[in-house]
Each structure stands twice: as structure tokens, then as C-alpha cells.
Design a protein around this motif. Structure first.
Motif, PDB file in Angstrom:
ATOM      1  N   SER A 434       0.860  -0.903  -0.049  1.00  0.00           N
ATOM      2  CA  SER A 434      -0.037   0.429  -0.238  1.00  0.00           C
ATOM      3  C   SER A 434       0.856   1.522  -0.017  1.00  0.00           C
ATOM      4  O   SER A 434       0.780   2.703  -0.217  1.00  0.00           O
ATOM      5  N   PHE A 435       2.470   1.183   0.348  1.00  0.00           N
ATOM      6  CA  PHE A 435       3.045   2.733   0.274  1.00  0.00           C
ATOM      7  C   PHE A 435       3.136   2.249  -0.877  1.00  0.00           C
ATOM      8  O   PHE A 435       3.514   1.700  -2.140  1.00  0.00           O
ATOM      9  N   VAL A 436       3.316   3.831  -1.879  1.00  0.00           N
ATOM     10  CA  VAL A 436       3.213   4.039  -3.277  1.00  0.00           C
ATOM     11  C   VAL A 436       4.358   4.787  -3.433  1.00  0.00           C
ATOM     12  O   VAL A 436       5.168   6.134  -2.965  1.00  0.00           O
ATOM     13  N   PHE A 437       5.879   4.431  -4.389  1.00  0.00           N
ATOM     14  CA  PHE A 437       6.339   5.400  -4.522  1.00  0.00           C
ATOM     15  C   PHE A 437       6.863   5.645  -5.999  1.00  0.00           C
ATOM     16  O   PHE A 437       6.026   4.429  -6.894  1.00  0.00           O
ATOM     17  N   THR A 438       6.911   6.915  -6.121  1.00  0.00           N
ATOM     18  CA  THR A 438       6.826   7.427  -7.270  1.00  0.00           C
ATOM     19  C   THR A 438       7.862   8.009  -8.296  1.00  0.00           C
ATOM     20  O   THR A 438       9.305   8.493  -7.049  1.00  0.00           O
ATOM     21  N   ARG A 439       8.063   8.263  -9.603  1.00  0.00           N
ATOM     22  CA  ARG A 439       9.626   8.835  -9.837  1.00  0.00           C
ATOM     23  C   ARG A 439      10.493  10.346  -9.039  1.00  0.00           C
ATOM     24  O   ARG A 439      11.167  10.949  -9.372  1.00  0.00           O
ATOM     25  N   GLU A 440       9.385  11.051  -8.973  1.00  0.00           N
ATOM     26  CA  GLU A 440       8.954  12.462  -8.495  1.00  0.00           C
ATOM     27  C   GLU A 440       8.325  12.402  -7.101  1.00  0.00           C
ATOM     28  O   GLU A 440       7.801  11.898  -6.740  1.00  0.00           O
ATOM     29  N   PRO A 441       8.966  13.125  -6.090  1.00  0.00           N
ATOM     30  CA  PRO A 441       8.552  13.763  -5.352  1.00  0.00           C
ATOM     31  C   PRO A 441       6.680  14.388  -5.006  1.00  0.00           C
ATOM     32  O   PRO A 441       6.854  14.785  -6.120  1.00  0.00           O
ATOM     33  N   TYR A 442       5.789  13.150  -4.389  1.00  0.00           N
ATOM     34  CA  TYR A 442       4.428  13.176  -5.525  1.00  0.00           C
ATOM     35  C   TYR A 442       4.035  13.727  -6.570  1.00  0.00           C
ATOM     36  O   TYR A 442       3.750  14.723  -6.943  1.00  0.00           O
ATOM     37  N   ASP A 443       4.738  12.784  -7.415  1.00  0.00           N
ATOM     38  CA  ASP A 443       4.171  12.479  -8.843  1.00  0.00           C
ATOM     39  C   ASP A 443       2.997  12.728  -9.390  1.00  0.00           C
ATOM     40  O   ASP A 443       2.070  12.102  -9.194  1.00  0.00           O
ATOM     41  N   GLU A 444       2.584  13.804  -9.914  1.00  0.00           N
ATOM     42  CA  GLU A 444       1.140  14.208 -10.580  1.00  0.00           C
ATOM     43  C   GLU A 444       0.819  12.892 -11.219  1.00  0.00           C
ATOM     44  O   GLU A 444      -0.442  13.538 -11.320  1.00  0.00           O
ATOM     45  N   GLY A 445       1.402  12.630 -12.361  1.00  0.00           N
ATOM     46  CA  GLY A 445       0.841  12.028 -12.893  1.00  0.00           C
ATOM     47  C   GLY A 445       0.716  10.519 -12.732  1.00  0.00           C
ATOM     48  O   GLY A 445       0.036   9.580 -13.650  1.00  0.00           O
ATOM     49  N   ALA A 446       0.877   9.825 -10.848  1.00  0.00           N
ATOM     50  CA  ALA A 446       0.834   8.793 -10.343  1.00  0.00           C
ATOM     51  C   ALA A 446       0.193   9.303  -9.699  1.00  0.00           C
ATOM     52  O   ALA A 446      -0.910   9.948  -8.764  1.00  0.00           O
ATOM     53  N   SER A 447      -0.608   7.777  -9.292  1.00  0.00           N
ATOM     54  CA  SER A 447      -1.335   7.550  -8.045  1.00  0.00           C
ATOM     55  C   SER A 447      -1.078   7.576  -7.086  1.00  0.00           C
ATOM     56  O   SER A 447      -0.377   7.189  -6.480  1.00  0.00           O
ATOM     57  N   VAL A 448      -1.240   8.654  -6.210  1.00  0.00           N
ATOM     58  CA  VAL A 448      -0.797   9.554  -4.705  1.00  0.00           C
ATOM     59  C   VAL A 448      -1.859   9.286  -3.821  1.00  0.00           C
ATOM     60  O   VAL A 448      -2.253  10.855  -4.069  1.00  0.00           O
ATOM     61  N   PRO A 449      -2.008   8.400  -2.715  1.00  0.00           N
ATOM     62  CA  PRO A 449      -3.122   9.022  -2.137  1.00  0.00           C
ATOM     63  C   PRO A 449      -3.206  10.646  -1.696  1.00  0.00           C
ATOM     64  O   PRO A 449      -2.220  11.275  -1.006  1.00  0.00           O
ATOM     65  N   GLY A 450      -3.948  11.055  -1.411  1.00  0.00           N
ATOM     66  CA  GLY A 450      -4.185  11.912  -0.458  1.00  0.00           C
ATOM     67  C   GLY A 450      -4.251  13.042  -1.795  1.00  0.00           C
ATOM     68  O   GLY A 450      -4.683  14.192  -1.331  1.00  0.00           O
ATOM     69  N   GLY A 451      -3.665  12.627  -3.022  1.00  0.00           N
ATOM     70  CA  GLY A 451      -4.374  14.081  -4.026  1.00  0.00           C
ATOM     71  C   GLY A 451      -2.631  14.807  -4.173  1.00  0.00           C
ATOM     72  O   GLY A 451      -2.367  14.154  -3.002  1.00  0.00           O
ATOM     73  N   VAL A 452      -2.311  15.586  -5.364  1.00  0.00           N
ATOM     74  CA  VAL A 452      -1.124  16.309  -5.107  1.00  0.00           C
ATOM     75  C   VAL A 452      -2.140  17.971  -5.769  1.00  0.00           C
ATOM     76  O   VAL A 452      -2.799  18.170  -6.334  1.00  0.00           O
ATOM     77  N   ASP A 453      -1.514  18.451  -5.178  1.00  0.00           N
ATOM     78  CA  ASP A 453      -2.597  20.399  -4.579  1.00  0.00           C
ATOM     79  C   ASP A 453      -1.517  20.412  -6.154  1.00  0.00           C
ATOM     80  O   ASP A 453      -0.735  20.297  -6.748  1.00  0.00           O
ATOM     81  N   PRO A 454      -2.892  20.957  -6.294  1.00  0.00           N
ATOM     82  CA  PRO A 454      -2.944  21.393  -8.139  1.00  0.00           C
ATOM     83  C   PRO A 454      -1.545  22.845  -8.676  1.00  0.00           C
ATOM     84  O   PRO A 454      -0.496  22.772 -10.018  1.00  0.00           O
ATOM     85  N   GLU A 455      -1.364  23.768  -7.248  1.00  0.00           N
ATOM     86  CA  GLU A 455      -0.278  24.445  -7.663  1.00  0.00           C
ATOM     87  C   GLU A 455       0.941  23.892  -7.236  1.00  0.00           C
ATOM     88  O   GLU A 455       2.054  24.512  -8.038  1.00  0.00           O
ATOM     89  N   ARG A 456       1.537  22.698  -7.144  1.00  0.00           N
ATOM     90  CA  ARG A 456       2.422  22.162  -7.074  1.00  0.00           C
ATOM     91  C   ARG A 456       2.981  22.910  -6.192  1.00  0.00           C
ATOM     92  O   ARG A 456       2.649  23.571  -5.309  1.00  0.00           O
ATOM     93  N   TRP A 457       4.658  22.668  -6.522  1.00  0.00           N
ATOM     94  CA  TRP A 457       5.826  22.939  -5.645  1.00  0.00           C
ATOM     95  C   TRP A 457       6.004  25.525  -5.841  1.00  0.00           C
ATOM     96  O   TRP A 457       5.433  24.808  -7.001  1.00  0.00           O
ATOM     97  N   ARG A 458       5.929  25.468  -4.719  1.00  0.00           N
ATOM     98  CA  ARG A 458       6.002  27.082  -4.457  1.00  0.00           C
ATOM     99  C   ARG A 458       7.005  27.915  -3.627  1.00  0.00           C
ATOM    100  O   ARG A 458       7.776  27.229  -3.035  1.00  0.00           O
ATOM    101  N   ALA A 459       7.589  28.307  -4.034  1.00  0.00           N
ATOM    102  CA  ALA A 459       8.507  29.176  -2.891  1.00  0.00           C
ATOM    103  C   ALA A 459       7.118  30.366  -1.829  1.00  0.00           C
ATOM    104  O   ALA A 459       6.622  31.002  -2.612  1.00  0.00           O
ATOM    105  N   LEU A 460       8.225  30.519  -0.675  1.00  0.00           N
ATOM    106  CA  LEU A 460       6.986  31.305   0.053  1.00  0.00           C
ATOM    107  C   LEU A 460       8.016  32.897  -0.130  1.00  0.00           C
ATOM    108  O   LEU A 460       9.112  32.671  -0.273  1.00  0.00           O
ATOM    109  N   PRO A 461       6.933  33.474  -0.024  1.00  0.00           N
ATOM    110  CA  PRO A 461       7.734  35.122  -0.494  1.00  0.00           C
ATOM    111  C   PRO A 461       8.398  35.363   0.927  1.00  0.00           C
ATOM    112  O   PRO A 461       7.204  35.075   1.888  1.00  0.00           O
ATOM    113  N   GLN A 462       9.356  36.080   1.230  1.00  0.00           N
ATOM    114  CA  GLN A 462       9.742  36.661   2.140  1.00  0.00           C
ATOM    115  C   GLN A 462       9.254  37.500   2.890  1.00  0.00           C
ATOM    116  O   GLN A 462       8.730  38.905   2.261  1.00  0.00           O
TER     117      GLN A 462
END
Length: 462
Positions: A434-462
């Protein structure tokens, strides 16, 4: 002395001789014989003092006491591998009417059944087995000292039960089964239930005077599977190779690995001393290495067998005194001396002779969430999955022949690993229990339990 299988450096041989000479002199034992194994054969043997006027060699029998238990455990594991029984089976299923029928086969092997350490009545090791003709005589009216399955409590009667289990299932005496299924296939022709010449006599050495008294050599009867055997350093050297690598004629490698794996919750003192118990094998962390094997003692004899699988080393030490040298400690020291003086030279790297392109495609980094892991190909179609760096969950997986693999050790032992592919045949992810291993951290093209945020990775403003 039988010529050794290989050669050790003169300084190493002298250090080994010095260690057993010190043990024999300080331990005040009539004789002591030892052997070191590497590369599948004996590379050194030595002895101190004499047996019947001659220096003992690797063909002289000594009584090996509880090392017998490891032989009995091998027989039980064979029954498991054949599908005759399951280690989780209650004893009653195969050997009814003992009064200890709720204890499982695994608990008996690991000394977690809660049974008493010894038999009731007179000292069983120094009295004839004819005094205990039935299992009821071995167990007594109150056989249990602890609830079963809760703690490790070493039990000699427990292994008498396992020997009777072997006899019940095989329909033949324990020693006959042992000879047919283990001793003869492994070439252990000098291991037997009764001594055969040349053999050492057992002695008690007075604790406060340099005088001795012969010890009786009793036939243990029903207790034989717990401590009856006589053997030699030559035979035990071959047995050590088997316990490290397995032998398809007797027990495969993964089953002896299971025997070498801790199976009993250790007591606090055992934790402090780095000790544990597997299935018929003792385990100790010492000098930065894991030593597996077993100790043995009966009136007149001491025995120790220690194996370092990682160092490809084993040592056997046998003595003919009731007490004296700490032979298991000596055996561990012999392993350490060779390992430190002549470290194991790794096998040469060689490329795989063949590889499945579908499996090769899976090699490389994978991510469970943000944790990086790497899958590597191993021999025989096996794969290994572990952390990209540092410590973490690491397991080896055996190929099942259908594109899946089963975990052999570590956190994922027994778990199923499989590659999940998309309709076009490309790999979506690895599914591991039941562990899902993907080629990228939280790969949006794979089945990742919990889903992947549509905005993906982001930088936080300083």
C-alpha cells in the motif's frame, strides 16, 4: 592434525594458538580443541593437552550439549518448508496429549512457550533417561512458569517436545531422522548420539585443587533432542558453513536466515549484553559484529559455535570439563582475531550475465512522499530497496516469476512489491504493501493517496 583447508598468516595462527592455550590453562580443562572456518572450509585448527595420551584433532568427538538443539530446529524447519506443519500451529495439532498442546511450534523453537527451564526430579543431565520414559516425566505436573508467548525463558523440556514432534510426524526415532535428513547429506559422519572412538572422556575439575573426577555419560532418553549429540570440530565446521549459507538438500538459505533472525523478546539483561534468540540459534552483538550459533554444556563437556556471516568466518571450541573456560567467548575471540588480522577480501564485482529490460527500467531513485529511496538490481532477478543515503527501511526482495517480488528481510519482509503500469505500458508507480513510490516527489502523473495540490511546489514570499 588434519591439514587446514587454506592458509592464514603465521602471526594470525600464533594469535589463535595463544588464545586457546590461555583458555585451556586458565580454564583448567583437560583438553581443548578448536577450529576456524572461512570460505566454506577449515582454515585453522588447534588443540591443547591430550585425550588418551594424544593431542586431540578435528576427528575426536566431544559431547556438544545444547548445540544439539540447533540440529533439532533444522529438522522442524524442514517440516515447515515441506508444508507438513506451520510454525504457528499449536503443538496439539501434531502431537496430542502432552499437556502443553496450546504452545505453538514457533514458541518452542524460540523458548517463548513459558515452559520450565528444566525437568522435575533429579538432575536430568547426570541421570539415565530411563528415569523419564514418558513426556509426562519430562514436563511434570506443573510444566509452565510463564504465560506462553510473552517472554524468552530457555527451556530444555521444550526441545524434548520438538524431538517428539519430529518422531510423531516422521514415524521414526529422532536420531534416525536426524541422520537420514541432516547428518548424511551434510557429510557429518562423526556426529552421533553415542560416542565412537576416538572420543574424549568427560571430567569434573575440582574448583580449588588440580584434581579431577570422571563424569557419567548418560543416555538422555526423551531429553536427547535437547543435548544428546557428540561431534567433532571437523563436523561442526561443516555444520557452520551450512548454517551460514544453507544447503538445498537440507534447508534453503532463506530458512537458515530465518533461524538466525531474533524471534524472542529479550530480557533486559540480554539487551544489555547484546544477546537475542532466533529459532534454535543464539544471537549476540559483540566486537561490532553479529555472532550466531549456539553454546552447549553437559557434565564433563563444554561446546561453543560462533558464526559471523558478514565476515565469512566461524569458530568451534570444544573442551572436556564440566566448568572452566568460557568456550563461546573463546570462539568469538577466534572470529575477531582473524577478522581483524585478515579482513575478508570482497568478491570481485562482475556485471550481471543477463537482465530483464522491464526490471532494469525500475532501477534508480523513487520517492515515498518526499523520502528518497533507490531500487537496485541484484542477482537472480532479485531487487533491493533502501534509502538513497543514511539509515532507513531497507529490504531485499525475491522475484516471484510473475513481475512481482516478495520481501525477504527488514521492514518489508513478506510484503509484495509490484510495478503498476499505465495503459500504454509505462510505469506509474511502485506499490509496496500500500506504500506508493513515485519517480518524483508527489508525482502528479501517478496515483498518490491524498492527491497532489494543483499549484504544485512553490516558493514562499519573504
Amino acid at each position: 592434525m588434519t591439514p587446514p583447508h587454506g592458509e592464514l598468516l603465521p602471526a594470525t595462527r600464533r594469535a589463535l594458538l595463544h588464545r586457546i592455550a590461555t583458555a585451556q590453562a586458565e580454564g583448567r580443562t583437560p583438553s581443548l580443541v578448536a577450529a576456524v572456518v572461512r570460505g566454506g572450509g577449515m582454515v585453522w585448527s588447534g588443540s591443547r593437552s591430550c585425550v588418551d595420551g594424544h593431542a586431540p584433532d578435528d576427528n575426536v568427538q566431544y559431547r556438544i550439549g545444547s548445540i544439539t538443539k540447533t540440529f533439532t530446529a533444522v529438522l522442524v524447519m524442514r517440516l515447515r518448508d515441506e508444508g507438513v506443519l506451520d510454525l504457528g500451529d499449536p503443538l496439539e495439532k501434531h502431537l496430542p496429549g502432552t499437556g502443553a498442546g496450546h504452545v505453538t511450534v514457533r514458541e518452542l523453537l524460540a523458548h517463548t512457550g513459558g515452559l520450565a527451564a528444566e525437568t522435575p526430579g533429579p538432575w536430568w543431565e547426570r541421570t539415565p533417561g530411563s528415569l523419564r520414559p514418558e513426556l509426562s516425566d519430562v514436563l511434570g505436573e506443573q510444566p509452565f512458569k510463564h504465560p506462553s508467548g510473552q517472554r524468552h525463558h530457555y527451556s530444555n523440556p521444550g526441545y524434548a517436545l520438538l524431538g517428539s514432534l519430529v518422531e510423531e510426524v516422521r514415524g521414526a526415532p529422532w536420531e534416525d531422522v536426524l541422520r537420514r535428513e541432516v547428518l548424511e547429506p551434510l557429510g557429518l559422519h562423526r556426529t552421533s548420539g553415542q560416542p565412537t572412538a576416538p572420543h574424549a572422556g568427560g571430567w569434573a575439575v575440582h574448583p580449588w585443587a588440580d584434581v579431577m573426577m570422571p563424569e557419567p555419560a548418560e543416555d538422555l532418553g526423551r531429553m536427547a533432542p535437547a543435548g544428546q549429540l557428540w561431534s567433532t570440530t571437523g563436523d561442526l565446521a561443516r555444520f557452520a558453513v551450512f548454517l551460514a549459507k544453507g544447503d538445498e538438500r537440507v534447508l534453503r538459505a532463506d530458512s537458515v536466515l530465518e533461524m538466525r533472525t531474533p524471534a524472542a523478546p529479550p530480557e533486559s539483561a540480554e539487551v544489555a549484553e547484546g544477546r537475542a534468540y532466533g529459532l534454535g540459534m543464539q544471537i549476540q552483538h559483540r566486537d561490532g559484529r553479529i555472532l550466531v550459533g549456539h553454546s552447549g554444556s553437559l557434565p564433563g563437556f563444554l561446546a561453543g559455535l560462533s558464526i559471523s556471516v558478514d565476515d565469512d568466518l566461524a569458530a568451534v571450541v570444544l573442551a572436556n570439563s564440566t566448568s572452566g573456560p568460557l568456550v563461546t567467548t573463546v570462539a568469538g575471540d577466534l572470529v575477531r582475531i582473524v577478522a581483524e588480522a585478515e579482513p575478508r577480501i570482497p568478491d570481485p564485482w562482475r556485471p550481471l550475465s543477463e537482465v530483464d529490460s522491464g526490471v532494469l527500467e525500475l532501477a534508480g531513485p523513487w520517492y515515498w512522499g518526499t523520502q528518497a529511496a533507490v531500487l537496485r538490481l541484484a542477482t537472480g532477478g532479485d531487487v533491493e530497496l533502501g534509502p538513497l543515503s543514511g539509515v532507513g527501511r531497507r529490504s531485499r526482495f525475491r522475484a516471484n516469476g510473475d513481475g512481482t517480488w516478495t520481501g525477504l528481510d527488514g521492514y518489508y519482509a513478506g510484503e509484495l512489491l509490484q510495478a503498476v503500469r499505465r495503459p500504454d505500458g509505462s510505469v506509474s508507480h511502485l506499490d509496496l504493501g500500500s506504500f506508493v513510490f513515485t519517480r518524483e516527489p508527489y508525482d502528479e502523473g501517478a496515483s498518490v493517496p491524498g492527491g497532489v495540490d494543483p499549484e504544485r511546489w512553490r516558493a514562499l514570499p519573504q
